[in-house]
Enzyme design. Structure first.
Site, PDB file in Angstrom:
ATOM      1  N   GLU A 164      -8.574 -12.230  21.277  1.00 52.75           N
ATOM      2  CA  GLU A 164      -9.926 -12.806  21.163  1.00 52.75           C
ATOM      3  C   GLU A 164     -10.416 -12.816  19.715  1.00 52.75           C
ATOM      4  O   GLU A 164     -11.430 -13.435  19.418  1.00 52.75           O
ATOM      5  CB  GLU A 164     -10.931 -11.995  21.993  1.00 52.75           C
TER       6      GLU A 164
ATOM      7  N   GLU B  54     -29.958 -10.145  21.593  1.00 52.11           N
ATOM      8  CA  GLU B  54     -29.324 -10.235  22.909  1.00 52.11           C
ATOM      9  C   GLU B  54     -30.049  -9.342  23.909  1.00 52.11           C
ATOM     10  O   GLU B  54     -30.303  -9.758  25.048  1.00 52.11           O
ATOM     11  CB  GLU B  54     -27.844  -9.823  22.799  1.00 52.11           C
TER      12      GLU B  54
ATOM     13  N   LYS C 127      -9.469   0.524  16.128  1.00 54.83           N
ATOM     14  CA  LYS C 127      -9.717  -0.719  15.374  1.00 54.83           C
ATOM     15  C   LYS C 127      -8.417  -1.458  15.079  1.00 54.83           C
ATOM     16  O   LYS C 127      -8.413  -2.662  14.899  1.00 54.83           O
ATOM     17  CB  LYS C 127     -10.426  -0.401  14.057  1.00 54.83           C
TER      18      LYS C 127
ATOM     19  N   CYS D 221     -19.611  -1.788  19.934  1.00 61.06           N
ATOM     20  CA  CYS D 221     -19.063  -1.599  18.579  1.00 61.06           C
ATOM     21  C   CYS D 221     -17.778  -0.799  18.560  1.00 61.06           C
ATOM     22  O   CYS D 221     -17.049  -0.824  17.583  1.00 61.06           O
ATOM     23  CB  CYS D 221     -20.051  -0.843  17.701  1.00 61.06           C
TER      24      CYS D 221
ATOM     25  N   SER E  45     -22.557  -5.731  25.735  1.00 59.40           N
ATOM     26  CA  SER E  45     -23.033  -6.752  24.808  1.00 59.40           C
ATOM     27  C   SER E  45     -21.848  -7.643  24.454  1.00 59.40           C
ATOM     28  O   SER E  45     -20.716  -7.172  24.333  1.00 59.40           O
ATOM     29  CB  SER E  45     -23.570  -6.069  23.552  1.00 59.40           C
TER      30      SER E  45
ATOM     31  N   GLU F 275      -7.921  -3.290  18.080  1.00 51.91           N
ATOM     32  CA  GLU F 275      -8.935  -4.338  18.207  1.00 51.91           C
ATOM     33  C   GLU F 275      -8.590  -5.572  17.360  1.00 51.91           C
ATOM     34  O   GLU F 275      -8.729  -6.699  17.820  1.00 51.91           O
ATOM     35  CB  GLU F 275     -10.297  -3.781  17.785  1.00 51.91           C
TER      36      GLU F 275
ATOM     37  N   CYS G 118     -18.561   7.515  15.231  1.00 54.07           N
ATOM     38  CA  CYS G 118     -17.468   7.149  14.315  1.00 54.07           C
ATOM     39  C   CYS G 118     -17.169   8.249  13.306  1.00 54.07           C
ATOM     40  O   CYS G 118     -16.043   8.360  12.835  1.00 54.07           O
ATOM     41  CB  CYS G 118     -17.823   5.875  13.567  1.00 54.07           C
TER      42      CYS G 118
ATOM     43  N   GLU H  23     -27.309  -8.176  18.390  1.00 54.84           N
ATOM     44  CA  GLU H  23     -27.366  -7.347  19.594  1.00 54.84           C
ATOM     45  C   GLU H  23     -28.820  -7.103  19.998  1.00 54.84           C
ATOM     46  O   GLU H  23     -29.151  -7.078  21.184  1.00 54.84           O
ATOM     47  CB  GLU H  23     -26.646  -6.018  19.338  1.00 54.84           C
TER      48      GLU H  23
END
Lengths: 597, 388
Positions: free
Chosen positions: A378, A287, A370, A311, A331, A373, A527, A284
């Protein structure tokens, strides 16, 4: 402005409190606990459950102590006969419309209604059972959240959470009277509405009406399956909160104990998401620098700024629903969890000579988004579902209890290698501002060859619990290859909780903001306040977890992601370089617009 | 049999010699404090049912320091058996507008709203036409006050003042925590006077005729007159303006069909008075207060059915927000059904009566607090009808 002191008596004991204080808080000052259900320290006052009613001398009605401010000379009784009868009635009424099948409930043992029922020794039900059969049909459409209306006591904590903290309002009150319920737009399943899957509602549900979709049995099954090689990864924020579900006070760091317990549970390897957090910083950070160069030097219009972190899967889903026009700001880095899964089933599997199809990757996460996710289409770049099961911190605590492990007494152990080494920069991913701080520690050093100009690498301006933080760092004396950044003020912003994120997004959309880099965490506090963390939560609890995170960072021998030896190794032996071809295949992703309704 | 009911003609009085706007012009030449004193002196209490002294309400709101204040006319007439505001809105809306404008002058408000229940939408067109004319006249006379209409959507609870504000603000109609009271933080959290339709007309008329004439009517606790909605087993249903403080037996003589066994005073949320208590029941704040609804039941009626209907109504119309009301109403309804079917013993009615006491003191708003009124008065007086 100075506030006046108000004098009153609670249960005949005098107390002085600032004007505007509620009776509930005045009683607290006298160490008197008044039971509450709809009240929550993170939310606005509702005053609708009425469990906290008290008697005020001379008043015809009982008053909800959470919603009634004190006044001079007031005489309050928190446990008079009138109060006790009313409070017991109210608990009985709540139980009469509640599916009190406690032994079958996921929240058994951690339920505020159960506690009250037990406290008031509600035995035989006086009243008739009002649970509607239709309410017993759970909404299990979401991979993250299970909604069980038969357990709902209509305190509206979830509604206020979704509206006030997250700015989403996926959950709202519908209908009235006996048909009133907490529902979604057009009563659609949770998976078909704008729900970010953050799970903050779960953290504030006093009963078992909102819980995580749990995968404990699936994980046990994988552990017991001799043909499977089960690896587990643990997110940064789990190590500062797990103890709370195992009898320890908030803010206790339990990293070594957690590793040890996971080994005892039978996981073949205990590895660390912190490793891929460091890796995320490499990807990142690179990036960001690349985007800056393309935007500032090459004037490339496809290099979109500000770049935003990726994230937090709840934040990603929020953005896909609410600001699809800003998806290119995100990102392309996968979250550390998903980077880990992709590497585990490729690089790591190859290294330890296990077939990817025989490997099961389990994550211990402070998060329920999560779970959503890891099921995204993907997230299958290894050729398999990269992460198989996600357990919350709470689910892990349950497994530890089920296995009969005495958490406080076991020896601390270290993570296995490889994919177990990490730096202090990774652990602070667990707190709001942490990704920003970690990225700055590395990016600044790449560009200037020097450490960030903050004492002990602690970038204080990006820390703390303010909803939105802004900072600007002047970049000076850069290396020749980064000359375009000489003298540039790098403007960054950080938000946690999606209502704050929304505010930042509006600033970005209107062009009012001139940030280069934005960190967003979907949950309050980052988190460490995630939807999968131990219940209860409060500003104080989150503050303690944050302190634990930063002390964990301070105690690490390595504090900068680019110094992680395993990260260096994975680039030299497998990935090549950040943003390289293999990284692109395994560690980066794309996003898709989602409908709002 | 010395007295007959004293019928009064104040609300609908059609005196061609004086126009409402004329009353307004005349009144606002006086000081706000004088007007408040007159209202307090008149003894006028809110005609929506709760009976708060109107003059005091205006005074409290006037004393609040705020640039913006509001006057709201509560025309969400939803109490079952009440239909007097509809008639007032239809026949003499200008007297309401005048009362609102006087109130605006007294408290320092520039905007007024009439919140009309959704079911009265058929009235909107004619009221709006008269309102436009009135607003125009005020403009011409440089009276800085404008009145707007807002339509409700049919929830009974929105007649509760704080739920009404929520509804007006575009939110779900749910009562707020009190304090703060509307005089401090009402609509848009600004100091607000919210008065019932009828109350506002009386303020107009008291300003016109002076407090003495009003005070001469009624009793010490219940000054003046009031408009009643008479329905049920009566040969002459309709609306009647009567002096307050009347004994119920006189009322029954006038309106009953000769076979009245019970009168429900004050609508579904009011009290049921059985025949044996007609003689010693006074209609007024010292006896049984009412927002106007008088439902007469003769001996052909089942009081179980009457109570059942009321409880069904409350079960449906509770906003659902607070536990005592949402669950309590359902328990009362299901409870009498269970007793009727013999699934619970008759003594369960006493458990339910205790529950109504909790609802009365612990529910968040007047809706839940008053469900015990019909429940206890019907169960106490017609227990055998509930059980058998």
């Amino acid at each position: 402005m100075n506030k006046y002191l108000v004098n009153l008596k609670v249960n005949n004991m005098p107390v002085s409190v600032e004007e505007g204080t509620t009776i509930l808080d005045a009683a607290k000052k006298l160490n008197l606990r008044i039971p509450t259900l709809c009240n929550h320290p993170d939310l606005s006052v509702a005053g609708n459950c009425r469990v906290c009613v008290v008697e005020i001398k001379g008043a015809r009605l009982l008053a909800a102590s959470c919603a009634t401010p004190v006044s001079e000379g007031m005489e309050v009784f928190t446990n008079s006969e009138k109060v006790r009868i009313a409070r017991k009635h109210i608990v009985e009424l709540l139980l009469s419309e509640h599916n009190a099948d406690c032994t079958k409930c996921f929240k058994n043992g951690n339920c505020e209604l159960q506690d009250l029922a037990s406290e008031y020794r509600i035995g035989d039900h006086v009243f008739l059972d009002l649970v509607k059969p239709a309410h017993k049909i759970q909404d299990i459409s979401s991979p993250s959240i299970v909604k069980d209306d038969s357990k709902c006591i209509r305190c509206q904590r979830c509604v206020r959470t979704c509206h006030e903290l997250q700015g989403i309002s996926a959950l709202a009150v519908t209908n009235k009277g006996d048909h009133q319920k907490i529902s979604t737009f057009l009563n659609k399943p949770l998976n078909d509405v704008v729900c970010s899957a953050c799970g903050q509602c779960i953290n504030r549900c006093p009963t078992g009406a909102l819980t995580e979709r749990n995968y404990i049995e699936e994980v046990w099954k994988a552990i017991y399956d001799p043909t499977k090689f089960v690896v587990v990864q643990t997110a940064p924020a789990t190590r500062v909160a797990l103890g709370e579900d195992l009898g320890l006070p908030p803010g206790e760091r339990v990293t070594g104990h957690m590793v040890s317990a996971l080994k005892k549970l039978g996981f073949n390897k205990v590895l660390d998401t912190d490793f891929t957090a460091d890796l995320t910083i490499m990807e990142e950070g690179t990036e960001l620098l690349t985007r800056l160069k393309r935007a500032l030097v090459d004037k490339d219009e496809t290099a979109i700024l500000p770049m935003m972190t990726s994230c937090s899967p709840g934040w990603i889903k929020f953005q896909e629903h609410m600001y699809p026009e800003l998806l290119n700001n995100l990102s392309t880095c996968k979250s550390p969890q998903q980077m880990f899964g992709a590497l585990a089933k490729t690089y790591y599997a190859e290294k330890i000579n296990i077939k990817a199809q025989d490997m099961v990757v389990v994550s211990i996460m402070p998060c329920v988004a999560k779970k959503f996710e890891c099921e995204r289409s993907e997230m299958r770049d290894s050729g398999y579902q990269d992460v198989d099961y996600v357990l919350t911190t709470r689910e892990l605590a349950m497994m530890i209890k089920q296995a009969g492990i005495d958490f406080g007494k076991i020896e601390e152990e270290h993570y296995d290698s490889i994919l177990g080494e990490s730096t202090g920069a990774a652990v602070i991913f667990g707190a709001t501002g942490g990704v920003m701080e970690a990225a700055l520690r590395t990016a600044y050093e790449i560009v200037t060859g020097r450490e960030v100009p903050f004492t002990n690498l602690n970038i204080q301006p990006v820390r703390g619990m303010d909803g939105i933080k802004e900072a600007s760092i002047k970049i000076k004396n850069v290396k020749p290859e980064w000359s375009f950044l000489e003298g540039v003020d790098l403007n960054v912003a950080i938000a946690h909780g999606l209502a704050n994120a929304r505010q930042l997004m509006e600033k970005v959309k209107s062009g009012e903001a001139n940030y280069h880099f934005i960190e967003i965490m979907g949950c309050p506090g980052g988190c460490l306040g995630g939807g999968g963390q131990p219940i209860p939560t409060s500003p104080e609890i989150r503050k303690k977890r944050a302190e634990a995170i930063y002390s964990e960072d301070a105690g690490m021998p390595l504090r900068k992601s680019h110094e992680n030896p395993e990260v260096i190794e994975v680039y030299s032996k497998f990935l090549g370089e950040p943003l390289g071809h293999k990284s692109h295949d395994l560690l980066h992703t794309h996003y898709k617009p989602r409908k709002r309704y | 049999m010395e007295t007959k009911l004293k019928k009064v003609d104040i609300i609908f009085e059609d005196d061609k010699t004086i126009s409402p706007i004329g009353i307004l012009e005349k009144t606002i030449k006086r000081s706000a404090d004088e007007i408040i004193l007159d209202l307090i002196d008149s003894g006028l209490k809110g005609r929506g049912g709760a009976g708060f002294p109107t003059g005091l309400k205006w005074k409290f709101t006037r004393n609040e320091d705020s640039e913006v204040k509001y006057v709201i006319c509560n025309a969400d007439e939803g109490e079952p058996g009440t239909f007097k505001d509809r008639e007032i809105l239809d026949r003499v809306p200008e007297k309401i507008f005048t009362g609102m404008a006087i109130c605006g002058y007294v408290i320092g408000a520039k905007e007024g709203y009439i919140y009309i229940r959704g079911e009265y939408n058929f009235l909107l067109k004619s009221i709006q036409a008269k309102l436009d004319k009135f607003n125009n006249e005020m403009k011409q006379k440089h009276i800085d006050f404008t009145i707007y209409l807002k339509s409700g959507s049919g929830a009974y609870v929105c007649g509760e003042e704080s739920a009404l504000f929520e509804s007006m603000e575009g939110k779900r109609g749910e009562p707020r925590n009190k304090p703060p009271y509307p005089t401090v933080a009402g609509y848009n959290n600004k100091p607000t006077v919210i008065n019932n339709v009828e109350t506002l007309v009386y303020t107009t008329m008291i300003c016109h005729m002076g407090p003495e004439k009003f005070k001469a009517l009624g009793t010490t606790d219940s000054r003046g007159s009031k408009v009643f909605s008479v329905s049920g087993d009566t040969p002459i249903p309709g609306i009647y303006e009567l002096e307050l403080g009347m004994p119920l037996n006189k009322f029954v003589e006038e309106f009953g069909d000769g076979d009245a066994k019970a009168i429900q005073v004050g609508g579904a949320s009011g009290h049921c008075v059985p025949r044996k208590k007609f003689n010693d029941t006074i209609i007024g704040f010292e006896g049984i207060p009412t927002g106007g609804s008088m439902m007469i039941f003769n001996s052909s009626r089942s009081m179980y059915n009457v109570l059942h209907d009321y409880l069904e109504f409350f079960t449906e119309e509770s906003c659902g927000q607070c536990t005592p009301c949402r669950v309590g109403c359902q328990q009362l309804l299901k409870g009498i059904e269970a007793v009727k079917r013999g699934e619970r013993s008759p003594s369960y009615l006493d458990d339910l009566k205790k529950l109504t006491n909790t609802m009365k003191i612990a529910a968040k708003c007047g809706l839940g607090q008053s469900v015990g009124n019909p429940f206890n008065s019907i169960v106490d007086n017609f227990r055998e009808e509930i059980i058998y």
